[in-house]
Design an enzyme around this catalytic site. Structure first.
Site, PDB file in Angstrom:
ATOM      1  N   GLY A 176       0.807  -1.227   0.000  1.00  0.00           N
ATOM      2  CA  GLY A 176       0.000   0.000   0.000  1.00  0.00           C
ATOM      3  C   GLY A 176       0.832   1.265   0.000  1.00  0.00           C
TER       4      GLY A 176
ATOM      5  N   GLY B 261      -0.357   4.379   0.345  1.00  0.00           N
ATOM      6  CA  GLY B 261      -1.191   5.474   0.850  1.00  0.00           C
ATOM      7  C   GLY B 261      -0.367   6.334   1.805  1.00  0.00           C
ATOM      8  N   PHE B 262      -1.044   7.049   2.678  1.00  0.00           N
ATOM      9  CA  PHE B 262      -0.349   7.939   3.613  1.00  0.00           C
ATOM     10  C   PHE B 262       0.640   7.162   4.473  1.00  0.00           C
ATOM     11  CE2 PHE B 262      -4.160  10.497   2.776  1.00  0.00           C
ATOM     12  CZ  PHE B 262      -3.574  11.722   2.517  1.00  0.00           C
TER      13      PHE B 262
ATOM     14  N   VAL C  25      -2.071  -7.478  -3.995  1.00  0.00           N
ATOM     15  CA  VAL C  25      -1.699  -8.560  -3.074  1.00  0.00           C
ATOM     16  C   VAL C  25      -2.955  -9.355  -2.725  1.00  0.00           C
ATOM     17  CG1 VAL C  25      -0.662  -9.150  -0.860  1.00  0.00           C
ATOM     18  CG2 VAL C  25       0.219  -7.206  -2.185  1.00  0.00           C
TER      19      VAL C  25
ATOM     20  N   GLU D 277     -18.858  17.589   3.486  1.00  0.00           N
ATOM     21  CA  GLU D 277     -18.137  18.321   2.447  1.00  0.00           C
ATOM     22  C   GLU D 277     -18.809  18.146   1.083  1.00  0.00           C
ATOM     23  OE1 GLU D 277     -13.851  18.610   4.654  1.00  0.00           O
ATOM     24  OE2 GLU D 277     -13.966  17.179   3.046  1.00  0.00           O
TER      25      GLU D 277
ATOM     26  N   ASP E 277      -5.166   2.991   8.321  1.00  0.00           N
ATOM     27  CA  ASP E 277      -6.588   2.634   8.495  1.00  0.00           C
ATOM     28  C   ASP E 277      -6.805   1.158   8.809  1.00  0.00           C
ATOM     29  OD1 ASP E 277      -7.394   5.179   7.972  1.00  0.00           O
ATOM     30  OD2 ASP E 277      -8.529   4.730   6.155  1.00  0.00           O
TER      31      ASP E 277
ATOM     32  N   ALA F 257      -5.708  10.579   8.126  1.00  0.00           N
ATOM     33  CA  ALA F 257      -4.373  10.644   7.544  1.00  0.00           C
ATOM     34  C   ALA F 257      -3.268  10.778   8.608  1.00  0.00           C
ATOM     35  CB  ALA F 257      -4.304  11.824   6.564  1.00  0.00           C
ATOM     36  N   GLN F 258      -3.507  11.584   9.636  1.00  0.00           N
ATOM     37  CA  GLN F 258      -2.442  11.827  10.607  1.00  0.00           C
ATOM     38  C   GLN F 258      -1.968  10.571  11.353  1.00  0.00           C
ATOM     39  OE1 GLN F 258      -0.133  13.956  11.631  1.00  0.00           O
ATOM     40  NE2 GLN F 258      -0.641  15.101   9.803  1.00  0.00           N
TER      41      GLN F 258
HETATM   42  C1  LIG Z   1     -13.633  10.843   0.818  1.00  0.00           C
HETATM   43  C2  LIG Z   1     -12.636  10.799   1.945  1.00  0.00           C
HETATM   44  C3  LIG Z   1     -12.295  11.969   2.611  1.00  0.00           C
HETATM   45  C4  LIG Z   1     -11.354  11.942   3.643  1.00  0.00           C
HETATM   46  N1  LIG Z   1     -11.043  13.106   4.287  1.00  0.00           N
HETATM   47  C5  LIG Z   1     -10.102  13.102   5.252  1.00  0.00           C
HETATM   48  C6  LIG Z   1      -9.697  14.311   5.887  1.00  0.00           C
HETATM   49  O1  LIG Z   1     -10.196  15.397   5.567  1.00  0.00           O
HETATM   50  N2  LIG Z   1      -8.722  14.247   6.855  1.00  0.00           N
HETATM   51  C7  LIG Z   1      -8.142  13.053   7.219  1.00  0.00           C
HETATM   52  O2  LIG Z   1      -7.266  13.043   8.064  1.00  0.00           O
HETATM   53  N3  LIG Z   1      -8.523  11.896   6.640  1.00  0.00           N
HETATM   54  C8  LIG Z   1      -9.473  11.893   5.675  1.00  0.00           C
HETATM   55  N4  LIG Z   1      -9.849  10.710   5.081  1.00  0.00           N
HETATM   56  C9  LIG Z   1      -9.258   9.452   5.575  1.00  0.00           C
HETATM   57  C10 LIG Z   1      -7.848   9.255   5.042  1.00  0.00           C
HETATM   58  O3  LIG Z   1      -7.816   9.452   3.649  1.00  0.00           O
HETATM   59  C11 LIG Z   1      -7.377   7.866   5.421  1.00  0.00           C
HETATM   60  O4  LIG Z   1      -7.424   7.763   6.815  1.00  0.00           O
HETATM   61  C12 LIG Z   1      -5.972   7.602   4.922  1.00  0.00           C
HETATM   62  O5  LIG Z   1      -5.940   7.597   3.520  1.00  0.00           O
HETATM   63  C13 LIG Z   1      -5.442   6.279   5.467  1.00  0.00           C
HETATM   64  O6  LIG Z   1      -4.157   6.074   4.955  1.00  0.00           O
HETATM   65  P1  LIG Z   1      -3.628   4.599   4.681  1.00  0.00           P
HETATM   66  O7  LIG Z   1      -2.219   4.755   4.210  1.00  0.00           O
HETATM   67  O8  LIG Z   1      -3.907   3.742   5.850  1.00  0.00           O
HETATM   68  O9  LIG Z   1      -4.541   4.049   3.503  1.00  0.00           O
HETATM   69  P2  LIG Z   1      -4.794   4.616   2.042  1.00  0.00           P
HETATM   70  O10 LIG Z   1      -4.403   6.030   1.919  1.00  0.00           O
HETATM   71  O11 LIG Z   1      -6.203   4.255   1.731  1.00  0.00           O
HETATM   72  O12 LIG Z   1      -3.823   3.747   1.127  1.00  0.00           O
HETATM   73  C14 LIG Z   1      -3.974   2.368   0.985  1.00  0.00           C
HETATM   74  C15 LIG Z   1      -3.245   1.935  -0.273  1.00  0.00           C
HETATM   75  O13 LIG Z   1      -3.197   0.520  -0.302  1.00  0.00           O
HETATM   76  C16 LIG Z   1      -3.449   0.061  -1.613  1.00  0.00           C
HETATM   77  N5  LIG Z   1      -4.004  -1.295  -1.490  1.00  0.00           N
HETATM   78  C17 LIG Z   1      -5.092  -1.680  -0.794  1.00  0.00           C
HETATM   79  N6  LIG Z   1      -5.247  -3.009  -0.858  1.00  0.00           N
HETATM   80  C18 LIG Z   1      -4.237  -3.470  -1.621  1.00  0.00           C
HETATM   81  C19 LIG Z   1      -3.861  -4.762  -2.076  1.00  0.00           C
HETATM   82  N7  LIG Z   1      -4.543  -5.875  -1.723  1.00  0.00           N
HETATM   83  N8  LIG Z   1      -2.783  -4.895  -2.871  1.00  0.00           N
HETATM   84  C20 LIG Z   1      -2.067  -3.789  -3.252  1.00  0.00           C
HETATM   85  N9  LIG Z   1      -2.382  -2.550  -2.835  1.00  0.00           N
HETATM   86  C21 LIG Z   1      -3.441  -2.391  -2.038  1.00  0.00           C
HETATM   87  C22 LIG Z   1      -4.436   1.081  -2.175  1.00  0.00           C
HETATM   88  O14 LIG Z   1      -4.411   1.093  -3.588  1.00  0.00           O
HETATM   89  C23 LIG Z   1      -3.925   2.371  -1.553  1.00  0.00           C
HETATM   90  O15 LIG Z   1      -2.988   3.010  -2.395  1.00  0.00           O
HETATM   91  C24 LIG Z   1     -10.768  10.710   4.031  1.00  0.00           C
HETATM   92  C25 LIG Z   1     -11.102   9.531   3.357  1.00  0.00           C
HETATM   93  C26 LIG Z   1     -12.028   9.577   2.316  1.00  0.00           C
HETATM   94  C27 LIG Z   1     -12.389   8.306   1.592  1.00  0.00           C
END
Ligand SMILES: Cc1cc2nc3c(=O)[nH]c(=O)nc-3n(C[C@H](O)[C@H](O)[C@H](O)COP(=O)(O)OP(=O)(O)OC[C@H]3O[C@@H](n4cnc5c(N)ncnc54)[C@H](O)[C@@H]3O)c2cc1C
Length: 426
Positions: A15, A17-18, A83, A174, A305, A322-323
């Site tokens: 992943g 993501g953040f 994955v 929003e 998350d 995100a934080q």
């Molecule tokens: C519409 C919306 C608005 C939001 N607004 C806010 C906000 O204003 N402030 C805030 O703090 N948070 C906000 N959030 C929440 C925030 O975006 C998440 O908490 C954050 O993205 C979590 O980060 P992460 O790295 O855990 O996961 P993610 O950022 O979701 O990244 C996960 C990554 O894993 C990859 N992945 C998943 N499963 C697999 C797999 N099986 N194989 C390969 N890759 C995989 C995905 O493609 C993705 O790139 C919002 C979320 C949404 C949906």
């Protein structure tokens, strides 16, 4: 996957993501081999997805190539891979492009929309968790107005212009604010031959307030802002079903709508092999200890998350925001190096930087630890923070220029049906 084995230990991150990016950056110049796997070749800035759905931003401005984030890092490999399974016995991940062994594994796969088992809602509603989903929603909103122009059936026209958002969290709030601004500022100009005053925006919330995680003041102010924009807020109402036409609730209230947007919850994006009840807990997230270690393993971690980490201040687990994801990623970077060097691990402590949401032009609510404020200044703070956390100079510039342009011109020029969305009819 054509990734050579070196003398360095291999850290596989699932992943980008953040959480995953924060960790990879932390390990960038260390003596480890880092392999990042993601099913997309880009990082998504999810907090601005609603602006893509409502034509305020182009999708490219909130996405960033993962390879570019990490291009200067030695010992770093990215593979575009989904994955499918984690083999904890053989320390191996199985993907659609092949298998890969790991010395350390970090699951940072984020979350997916939670429909709480309702397959009708899953089938007929719109989610907003990914860029393709946001583009689908953008197309559907615009297609609805094109269809509304064509029908002479008043009920059908109303249903096409009726938008029901389930969930009064930041995403629902929003999105509702943005739709209300479109109704006010754009629809009358784009559709002069349609009575767009009949368009309705509803937010349905099962609890007693919107923006539940924020202060009472922020919640009340957000409600006032939305009501001033003409949004209908329904509290203490739980949506029970949607067949593509009618939304039913646990009260007498029903809605006829062509568009139900489901923003009522997310759950951990778990992966086969670590998805049994031995590992999964509340919110379908992976139970981890204070070092982000998955129960029973010293070398398998979950962050962001997908991870359920309880702390003194967050007995229901850290918020899915995100934080926490960024901070866990950074902390795990240090801890992985400690683990490799045989040093003691440091327990994670979350530095809560507060929460914020925007309702629309000049309207936002901000809760910092010691200061809570709402209105125009909050809106500037919201914009500054979002620009700051966007990845990439170009994206920041594009978003900034778009915002200035939209503000001055009362416009949203990305209202384009590039890829038509075909709704499944009931
Ligand atoms: C519409 C919306 C608005 C939001 N607004 C806010 C906000 O204003 N402030 C805030 O703090 N948070 C906000 N959030 C929440 C925030 O975006 C998440 O908490 C954050 O993205 C979590 O980060 P992460 O790295 O855990 O996961 P993610 O950022 O979701 O990244 C996960 C990554 O894993 C990859 N992945 C998943 N499963 C697999 C797999 N099986 N194989 C390969 N890759 C995989 C995905 O493609 C993705 O790139 C919002 C979320 C949404 C949906």
């Amino acid at each position: 996957m054509n990734i050579p084995r070196t003398s360095y230990p291999r850290v596989v991150i699932i992943g980008g993501g953040f959480a995953g990016i924060a960790l990879a950056k932390k390990l960038s110049k260390q003596e480890v081999q880092v392999v990042l796997l993601d099913k997309n070749n880009y990082h998504t800035f999810q907090p601005l997805l609603y602006q893509v759905s409502t034509g305020g931003l182009e999708p490219d401005s909130i996405a960033y190539p993962i390879r570019k984030v990490l291009k200067d890092f030695p010992n770093f490999y990215f593979r575009l891979a989904n994955v499918e399974e984690i083999d904890t016995a053989k320390n191996k991940v199985k993907t659609n492009i092949g298998n890969l062994k790991f010395d350390y594994l970090v699951i940072a796969s984020g979350s997916v929309t939670n429909y709480f088992g309702n397959s009708d809602i899953e089938k007929h509603s719109m989610a907003m968790k990914t860029i393709p989903q946001s583009l689908n929603l953008r197309s559907l909103i615009l297609e609805n107005f094109e269809d509304a122009l064509l029908t002479s059936d008043l009920n059908e026209r109303n249903a096409l212009m009726n938008f029901v958002i389930v969930g009064g969290g930041p995403t629902g709030v929003e999105l509702a604010g943005a739709l209300a601004e479109i109704k006010k500022g754009i629809l009358p100009k784009d559709y002069p031959d349609l009575d767009t005053r009949l368009a309705q925006i509803h937010v349905v919330q099962s609890g007693d307030c919107i923006l539940k995680g924020m202060s009472a003041k922020a919640s009340q102010k957000a409600e006032d802002f939305l009501e001033k924009l003409g949004v209908n807020i329904w509290k203490h109402v739980r949506v029970t079903n949607y067949d593509g036409k009618t939304v039913t609730t646990d009260t007498d209230l029903t809605f006829e709508t062509a568009t139900l947007i489901w923003a009522a919850g997310v759950k951990g994006a778990t992966i086969k092999g670590l998805d049994s009840s031995d590992f999964i807990t509340r919110g379908h997230r992976i139970d981890v200890n204070a070092f982000s270690q998955v129960k029973g393993f010293h070398h398998i971690f979950a962050i962001g998350d997908v991870a359920y980490m309880q702390t003194k201040d967050f007995s229901d687990g850290l918020p899915m925001m995100a934080q926490p994801a960024i901070q866990q990623g950074e902390q795990l970077g240090d801890n992985l190096l400690n683990l490799i060097e045989g040093k003691p691990l440091k327990a994670f402590t979350y530095k809560d930087k507060g929460a914020m949401a925007t309702i629309g032009r000049n309207k936002a609510v901000v809760d910092l630890k010691k200061w809570k404020f709402q209105g125009v200044f909050a809106w500037y703070v919201w914009m500054f923070v979002h620009l700051f956390f966007l990845i990439g100079f170009r994206n920041r510039m594009v978003v900034f220029i778009n915002w200035v342009y939209n503000y001055v011109r009362f416009d949203r020029e990305a209202r384009l049906i590039i890829r038509p969305f075909k709704k499944r009819h009931p």
